[in-house]
Design an enzyme around this catalytic site. Structure first.
Site, PDB file in Angstrom:
ATOM      1  N   CYS A   1     -33.240  30.958 -31.860  1.00 29.62           N
ATOM      2  CA  CYS A   1     -32.743  30.601 -30.530  1.00 29.62           C
ATOM      3  C   CYS A   1     -33.819  29.871 -29.747  1.00 29.62           C
ATOM      4  O   CYS A   1     -34.938  29.674 -30.229  1.00 29.62           O
ATOM      5  CB  CYS A   1     -32.286  31.836 -29.761  1.00 29.62           C
ATOM      6  SG  CYS A   1     -33.654  32.925 -29.306  1.00 29.62           S
TER       7      CYS A   1
ATOM      8  N   CYS B   1     -71.778   1.480 -23.478  1.00 33.73           N
ATOM      9  CA  CYS B   1     -70.613   2.386 -23.420  1.00 33.73           C
ATOM     10  C   CYS B   1     -70.988   3.771 -23.947  1.00 33.73           C
ATOM     11  O   CYS B   1     -70.747   4.796 -23.300  1.00 33.73           O
ATOM     12  CB  CYS B   1     -69.455   1.828 -24.248  1.00 33.73           C
ATOM     13  SG  CYS B   1     -68.811   0.260 -23.670  1.00 33.73           S
TER      14      CYS B   1
ATOM     15  N   CYS C   1     -70.031  -1.580 -26.688  1.00 34.16           N
ATOM     16  CA  CYS C   1     -71.471  -1.837 -26.857  1.00 34.16           C
ATOM     17  C   CYS C   1     -72.244  -0.551 -26.632  1.00 34.16           C
ATOM     18  O   CYS C   1     -71.674   0.495 -26.298  1.00 34.16           O
ATOM     19  CB  CYS C   1     -71.943  -2.918 -25.889  1.00 34.16           C
ATOM     20  SG  CYS C   1     -71.777  -2.428 -24.166  1.00 34.16           S
TER      21      CYS C   1
ATOM     22  N   ASP D   1     -39.712 -10.463 -26.723  1.00 35.77           N
ATOM     23  CA  ASP D   1     -39.958 -10.498 -28.167  1.00 35.77           C
ATOM     24  C   ASP D   1     -41.362 -10.942 -28.538  1.00 35.77           C
ATOM     25  O   ASP D   1     -41.759 -10.821 -29.701  1.00 35.77           O
ATOM     26  CB  ASP D   1     -38.951 -11.456 -28.834  1.00 35.77           C
ATOM     27  CG  ASP D   1     -39.284 -12.912 -28.528  1.00 35.77           C
ATOM     28  OD1 ASP D   1     -39.612 -13.202 -27.359  1.00 35.77           O
ATOM     29  OD2 ASP D   1     -39.224 -13.737 -29.446  1.00 35.77           O
TER      30      ASP D   1
ATOM     31  N   ASP E   1     -36.699 -12.041 -21.030  1.00 30.74           N
ATOM     32  CA  ASP E   1     -37.536 -13.196 -21.316  1.00 30.74           C
ATOM     33  C   ASP E   1     -36.594 -14.267 -21.884  1.00 30.74           C
ATOM     34  O   ASP E   1     -35.551 -13.941 -22.461  1.00 30.74           O
ATOM     35  CB  ASP E   1     -38.599 -12.814 -22.350  1.00 30.74           C
ATOM     36  CG  ASP E   1     -39.387 -14.012 -22.830  1.00 30.74           C
ATOM     37  OD1 ASP E   1     -39.932 -14.723 -21.981  1.00 30.74           O
ATOM     38  OD2 ASP E   1     -39.426 -14.245 -24.056  1.00 30.74           O
TER      39      ASP E   1
ATOM     40  N   ASP F   1     -45.136 -10.796 -23.951  1.00 27.14           N
ATOM     41  CA  ASP F   1     -44.206  -9.902 -23.255  1.00 27.14           C
ATOM     42  C   ASP F   1     -44.685  -8.450 -23.265  1.00 27.14           C
ATOM     43  O   ASP F   1     -44.162  -7.624 -22.515  1.00 27.14           O
ATOM     44  CB  ASP F   1     -42.816  -9.949 -23.911  1.00 27.14           C
ATOM     45  CG  ASP F   1     -42.182 -11.328 -23.815  1.00 27.14           C
ATOM     46  OD1 ASP F   1     -42.357 -11.985 -22.784  1.00 27.14           O
ATOM     47  OD2 ASP F   1     -41.531 -11.738 -24.793  1.00 27.14           O
TER      48      ASP F   1
END
Length: 804
Positions: A87, A23, A20, A699, A502, A703
């Site tokens: 190198c 901010c 907003c 998954d 999970d 999670d």
């Protein structure tokens, strides 16, 4: 006033996290309070234009201030191919210079991959600016584009090195033959007088020194010009010392025809030839480290048959656009990601999922680009093309992982940055000691020993020790379906001593089915209410219930209001009735008595089923039990993890009885049950607070926080994009045995890196005192140096043969 304006720099930033006007106002106010800063923050454009006085504040200070306020600054990332590095000192130098540039957040240069990954602010620096800076250092930078162009460049480089090496060998053989004259043992081989002539040797050695060895001089000059030192400096110094000393000795014969010159033309020639051989073998071996990436690239389809203006036409894959209609005939590769709009077939998705059994596809089903259509003709619409396809994403992850830098490499980088100057100083010291004390006034022996010190110490192998192993390790992982997002994750994974799974969609297949339905009265009405309410839910259990309702041919009623309560269940209004479907917690929340009917619930839970009450208004009217079958490989994966000494936990929102029933099936002893989605990350933190290094395997969207909090987040590839994005490792296809394999491969890769670092340091550190004591001829030192680089790369390639 004009003078002040001239001192001001302008900075453009893209700011994330603003919601907003408050901010943007806050950021603007805080920035404008900084000394010498004038900021204008635009909320709709999510941008900031900032003028600042460079002598008072830096762009880094401004960005840090914004981040400390809780907002983010968006950076872009570009990958570059870099040619001309020889190198570790080269890659370290480029990295240091780039990281000092304004607008660059982080630059990582990989010697083995001959690439750079640069995160930068496009408002401050451009891609061309980055390339110009690299080119100014004496290297050639190109933005990564077609893989074929880099492959062609590599093939051309190998061809040129072969030609130069062959020419160098032809010219060096006569000089090498003259060394026989200096051997104390009479071999009975004739040494023509012409070969011993300093001017004949000069004629042969000069093209080797300045044509074949010319690139060493060019690279050494550019390194020194940029106040740096690399392998080329050591080679140029060592060979030049031998060449010019021999030339000076030859000139003495002009004044005194009877003078016996000390010639070392063969030393410089043999050194250059051996170093060229080492570089040629190293380049060829490095090409084999990216073989896994080449395999992935070869999986991509080259053409697609699209329907445009009502006609089928074949076009290159790069010309396919989103929403194009594409025809895929039997035996053809599906060109891009999409959805079936016509036809039915089976598709071999083994390259993505690892499953050998073809998957049946019909209208509405998703298709993954580069999988193979087996028997029927499909018409599909393209949903993701180019860099957005699943395979392109996999390739990108592998490329980034191979180009990233593991923390252990910082040790090698730090050593390499100081190595060359220290070696030059040691070489000079060696020369002085030999010339003044060991063999006083014997310039040739002092010079020869100093050259040996210079040559044996080239830090090539040290720079290759880590990145080559990372490249081979991540490539090997990708081949079996494990995607490491970076070298740091490949390194950290072997430290894991606790792993949290999970349950739904990870240990189980995530495709539950209704096993039991009980109605205590009016079965038809209860089922109708159950199916109607669950139809509004997106939960996997709801899908199973709706499917069950369709099988029982139950009709549905309109739902006036629906609310999902995560971890509890759902509530809905149907007609004039309030319907509640969920766990004991939901019944307690709604003050609905269930204790008289708990025996059925306990029975289902003991059998490992998820059981839910069905309440209409304030009365329990029925119960539904749903079971999710355990993945076939879950028990095997848990056993393998336990054998690796890793504690295994299962995390689930199910009640404890159901959770333990599932855990017992797969052999998990530690169960954390009745966990709300937002609590998963908290439980991971609790395990970490006990001193455990925790990996989280999940998954789903819920999670993602736990995956991000864990030391290593492992996403199941069949899961959501959000989970995959939050994770550090992605397991393609949901094959759980790949989890212990990822840990085992990490252990093997780290073991390989330590071997490489050990041998590289032995060659460099151990070889210097041997050379300083005069126990190594320069050409032997050159051979040892070349062999060190080749042996490190060859040892890394052993990872490809590791049985996992």
């Amino acid at each position: 006033m004009n003078e002040v304006n001239e001192m001001k720099e302008q900075l453009k930033l893209v700011i994330t996290g603003m919601t907003c006007a408050a901010c943007s106002t806050r950021i603007e106010k805080v920035l404008n309070k900084m000394d010498g800063v004038d900021a204008n923050v635009n909320l709709p454009l999510e941008s900031a234009i900032i003028s600042y006085e460079k002598n008072k504040v830096t762009s880094h200070d401004i960005i840090t201030k914004i981040e400390n306020l809780g907002y983010g600054v968006r950076f872009e990332k570009s990958e570059f191919d870099i040619y001309g590095m020889t190198c570790a000192a080269c890659s370290t130098r480029i990295e240091k210079v780039l990281n000092k540039m304004d607008g660059i957040k982080q630059a990582t240069v990989n010697l083995a991959a001959e690439s750079a990954s640069v995160e930068y602010n496009p408002g401050e620096v451009t891609i061309q600016g980055i390339k110009d800076k690299i080119n100014k250092l004496g290297y050639e930078a190109k933005e990564k584009g077609q893989r074929e162009s880099k492959q062609q460049h590599k093939e051309e480089e190998i061809k040129q090195k072969k030609q130069k090496f062959l020419l160098s060998v032809i010219l060096t053989i006569p000089l090498l033959y003259t060394m026989l004259a200096h051997i104390p043992v009479d071999l009975g081989l004739p040494v023509p007088h012409l070969l011993m002539s300093p001017w004949f040797q000069f004629l042969i050695a000069t093209p080797i020194q300045f044509y074949i060895g010319g690139p060493f001089y060019v690279a050494a000059y550019k390194a020194l010009k940029n106040k740096s030192a690399n392998m080329d400096v050591l080679v140029a110094l060592g060979t030049s010392a031998a060449y010019f000393y021999s030339l000076a000795e030859g000139l003495k014969t002009i004044r005194n025809p009877f003078y016996m010159p000390h010639l070392y033309f063969e030393t410089s020639a043999v050194l250059i030839t051996l170093i060229l051989l080492g570089k040629l073998l190293e380049t060829m071996a490095k090409g084999r480290t990216t073989v896994a990436l080449s395999k992935l690239l070869n999986l991509q389809a080259k053409e697609a048959t699209v329907i445009r203006d009502g006609k089928e036409q074949q076009i290159p894959i790069d010309n396919v656009k989103v929403a194009d209609r594409i025809v895929v005939k039997p035996g053809e590769k599906i060109p891009v990601d999409g959805q079936v709009i016509q036809g039915q077939s089976s598709v071999d998705e083994s390259m993505i999922t690892g499953e050998s059994i073809p998957v049946e596809k019909s209208i509405g089903d998703k298709l993954v680009g580069s999988t193979i259509n087996k028997n029927g003709t499909l018409t599909m619409t393209a949903t993701k093309v180019g860099r957005d396809t699943a395979l392109a994403g996999i390739i990108r992850i592998v490329e980034e992982a191979q180009g990233s830098k593991a923390p252990i490499q910082r040790l090698a980088d730090t050593i390499s940055s100081y190595f060359v100057p220290v070696v030059v100083a040691m070489s000079i010291l060696t020369f002085m000691i030999w010339y003044l004390f060991v063999n006083p006034n014997d310039f040739p022996s002092a010079l020869e020993t100093a050259i040996a010190v210079l040559v044996i110490a080239c830090p090539c192998s040290l720079g290759l020790a880590t990145p080559t192993s990372i490249m081979v390790g991540t490539g090997k992982a990708a081949e079996i379906g494990i995607l490491f997002k970076g070298g740091e994750y490949l390194e950290t994974t072997h430290k894991i001593n606790a792993i949290v799974f999970d349950k739904t969609g990870t240990i189980t297949k995530g495709q539950p089915v209704v096993t039991d339905f009980i109605a205590y009265q009016d079965e038809k009405r209860v089922l109708q209410y159950l199916v109607s309410a669950e139809k509004s839910s997106e939960h996997p259990l709801a899908e199973a219930i709706v499917k069950y309702g369709m099988e029982k041919r139950s009709s549905t009623l309109p739902v006036k209001r629906f609310k999902a309560i995560p971890g509890y269940g759902i509530e809905a209004r149907i007609g004039n009735d309030e319907v509640y479907i969920g766990t004991r917690k939901l019944m307690n929340l709604k003050s609905i008595s269930y204790h008289d009917l708990e025996s059925d619930l306990l029975r289902f839970e003991t059998e490992g089923k998820t059981a839910m009450y069905i309440a209409i208004n304030d009365t329990i009217m029925g119960m539904v039990a749903v079971a999710d079958t355990v993945k076939e490989t879950a028990a095997q994966a848990v056993k393998q993890l336990s054998e690796l000494g890793i504690k295994v936990y299962m995390l689930t929102g199910d009640n404890e009885r159901t959770a333990k029933a599932i855990a017992n099936q797969v052999g998990i002893q530690n169960v954390i049950a009745e966990v709300l989605p937002e609590e998963k990350a908290t439980h991971v933190k609790e395990l970490q607070s006990k001193g455990l290094k925790v990996a989280m395997v999940g998954d789903g969207i819920n999670d993602a926080p736990a995956l991000a909090v864990a030391d290593i987040g492992i996403a199941i590839g069949t899961g959501t994009d959000v989970a995959i994005e939050a994770a550090d490792i992605t397991i393609l296809g949901g094959e759980l045995t790949l989890v212990p394999k990822a840990i085992y491969l990490s252990k093997k890769t780290m073991q390989n890196i330590r071997q490489n670092l050990f041998w590289a340091l032995i060659y460099n550190s151990g070889g210097i005192p041997i050379a300083a004591f005069g126990l190594l001829a320069p050409w032997v030192a050159g051979a040892a140096m070349a062999f060190s680089s080749v042996s490190v790369v060859t040892n890394s390639l052993r990872l490809k043969r590791v049985k996992i």
